[in-house]
Design an enzyme around this catalytic site. Structure first.
Site, PDB file in Angstrom:
ATOM      1  N   LYS A 177      50.933  41.074  45.344  1.00 43.41           N
ATOM      2  CA  LYS A 177      49.363  41.604  45.478  1.00 43.41           C
ATOM      3  C   LYS A 177      47.592  40.759  45.433  1.00 43.41           C
ATOM      4  O   LYS A 177      47.889  40.157  44.361  1.00 43.41           O
ATOM      5  CB  LYS A 177      48.995  42.567  45.473  1.00 43.41           C
ATOM      6  CG  LYS A 177      50.042  44.103  45.813  1.00 43.41           C
ATOM      7  CD  LYS A 177      49.501  44.944  45.340  1.00 43.41           C
ATOM      8  CE  LYS A 177      49.928  44.872  43.375  1.00 43.41           C
ATOM      9  NZ  LYS A 177      49.987  46.382  43.240  1.00 43.41           N
ATOM     10  N   THR A 212      37.047  50.345  45.196  1.00 40.77           N
ATOM     11  CA  THR A 212      38.720  49.579  44.566  1.00 40.77           C
ATOM     12  C   THR A 212      38.936  50.792  43.603  1.00 40.77           C
ATOM     13  O   THR A 212      40.431  50.065  43.731  1.00 40.77           O
ATOM     14  CB  THR A 212      38.435  48.330  44.833  1.00 40.77           C
ATOM     15  OG1 THR A 212      37.685  48.124  43.103  1.00 40.77           O
ATOM     16  CG2 THR A 212      37.833  47.729  45.984  1.00 40.77           C
ATOM     17  N   GLY A 214      41.934  52.343  42.142  1.00 42.10           N
ATOM     18  CA  GLY A 214      43.066  52.878  42.652  1.00 42.10           C
ATOM     19  C   GLY A 214      43.934  52.141  43.872  1.00 42.10           C
ATOM     20  O   GLY A 214      44.922  52.980  44.040  1.00 42.10           O
ATOM     21  N   THR A 215      43.766  51.461  44.387  1.00 40.62           N
ATOM     22  CA  THR A 215      44.025  50.542  45.588  1.00 40.62           C
ATOM     23  C   THR A 215      45.812  50.269  45.601  1.00 40.62           C
ATOM     24  O   THR A 215      46.114  50.065  45.585  1.00 40.62           O
ATOM     25  CB  THR A 215      43.736  49.314  45.697  1.00 40.62           C
ATOM     26  OG1 THR A 215      43.006  48.389  44.834  1.00 40.62           O
ATOM     27  CG2 THR A 215      41.713  49.225  46.397  1.00 40.62           C
ATOM     28  N   GLY A 216      45.730  49.641  43.760  1.00 42.40           N
ATOM     29  CA  GLY A 216      47.363  49.442  43.632  1.00 42.40           C
ATOM     30  C   GLY A 216      48.343  50.468  43.857  1.00 42.40           C
ATOM     31  O   GLY A 216      49.104  50.544  44.568  1.00 42.40           O
ATOM     32  N   CYS A 217      47.597  52.002  43.814  1.00 41.70           N
ATOM     33  CA  CYS A 217      48.719  52.882  43.028  1.00 41.70           C
ATOM     34  C   CYS A 217      48.823  53.433  45.098  1.00 41.70           C
ATOM     35  O   CYS A 217      49.938  54.196  45.132  1.00 41.70           O
ATOM     36  CB  CYS A 217      47.772  54.109  42.915  1.00 41.70           C
ATOM     37  SG  CYS A 217      47.821  53.970  40.847  1.00 41.70           S
TER      38      CYS A 217
END
Length: 262
Positions: A177, A212, A214-217
């Site tokens: 990412k 932003t 929690g975007t990875g989760c």
């Protein structure tokens, strides 16, 4: 059986603020109209400003939660998030290895958005030894990819090299990412290597988003949801990235200087 709907499973920590972790995953599964099952690996006291306390769940209780849902619910895909100890990682790998038909998204969560460290070196070693080789796809951000690949990343060529190194090491597709670096670029660009091809997924940067956190989760949960609905990996990445882009674009305030993804 006719009429049985696919489910998704999250194996991750909680976020008391509801921005990340299991709470973000369930929000995402619900948006995809999928039933979500949960295995809690840790409880956290946190908000967008930081992680203030962590209470880790024992490996035995993690195993009991996995035994309760695997084989009972029609889990088509799962995602892992915060796995904070060697024993927990090993137990998760032991259990999910028995279900090769389930698509597996492994998000190597190491550090929270706020900077708090969520897993130690022993947990990372266990992921490398037991969990990554079981994954359908691994989803590190750039700092995580640097640690796992053993090289610095300063360009898209570096991203591709790191993704290939990780594929060669673990035998799983790798989606790196691009949101943590390369901000001089006009687009947020993620790179997928599936063992044969590099595929780039680009969307414009969202200027000054409300949140932003929690975007990875959310991305890994969306990726699992897409695959649970039958999309192939490239289709799933496209859909998941678009989902997260919309979630950031429509993020909103839920307190003074406290926002949440849509």
């Amino acid at each position: 059986m006719k009429g049985i709907h696919p489910c998704c499973l999250t194996i991750a920590g909680s976020d008391s603020g509801g921005n990340a972790g299991v709470q973000a995953d369930l929000r995402t599964f619900h948006a995809y109209k999928l039933h979500g099952c949960t295995v809690f690996t840790a409880l956290t006291a946190q908000n967008p400003g930081g992680v203030y306390a962590i209470d880790n769940v024992s490996a035995d209780f993690v195993a009991s939660q996995l035994d309760a849902v695997l084989g009972t619910y029609s889990i088509a895909a799962l995602k892992t998030g915060m796995l904070s100890s060697y024993d927990v990682v090993a137990k998760v790998a032991e259990k999910i290895k028995l279900y090769p038909e389930i698509k597996k998204v492994v998000d190597p969560v190491m550090v929270a958005t706020s900077g708090a460290k969520l897993s130690g070196d022993s947990a990372r070693r266990a992921m490398e030894e037991f969990l990554f080789p079981l994954a359908t796809v691994i989803t590190p951000n750039i700092p995580e990819a640097e640690v796992l690949s053993g090289r610095s990343i300063e360009s898209l060529a570096d991203v591709r090299d790191a993704a290939k190194r990780l594929y060669d090491k673990f035998g799983a597709a790798v989606l790196i990412k691009g949101g943590h670096a390369l901000r001089n670029a006009e687009y947020a660009e993620d790179i997928l290597f599936d063992g044969e091809d590099f595929t780039s997924f680009s969307l414009p940067w969202i200027e000054n988003p409300v949140s932003t956190h929690g975007t990875g989760c959310t991305l890994s949960a969306a990726l699992a949801s897409e695959m649970a609905l039958g999309r192939n990996l490239k289709e799933a990445v496209t859909g998941a990235k678009e989902y997260v882009h919309r979630a950031i674009e429509k993020s909103y305030f839920v307190g003074d200087d406290c926002g949440v993804l849509y």
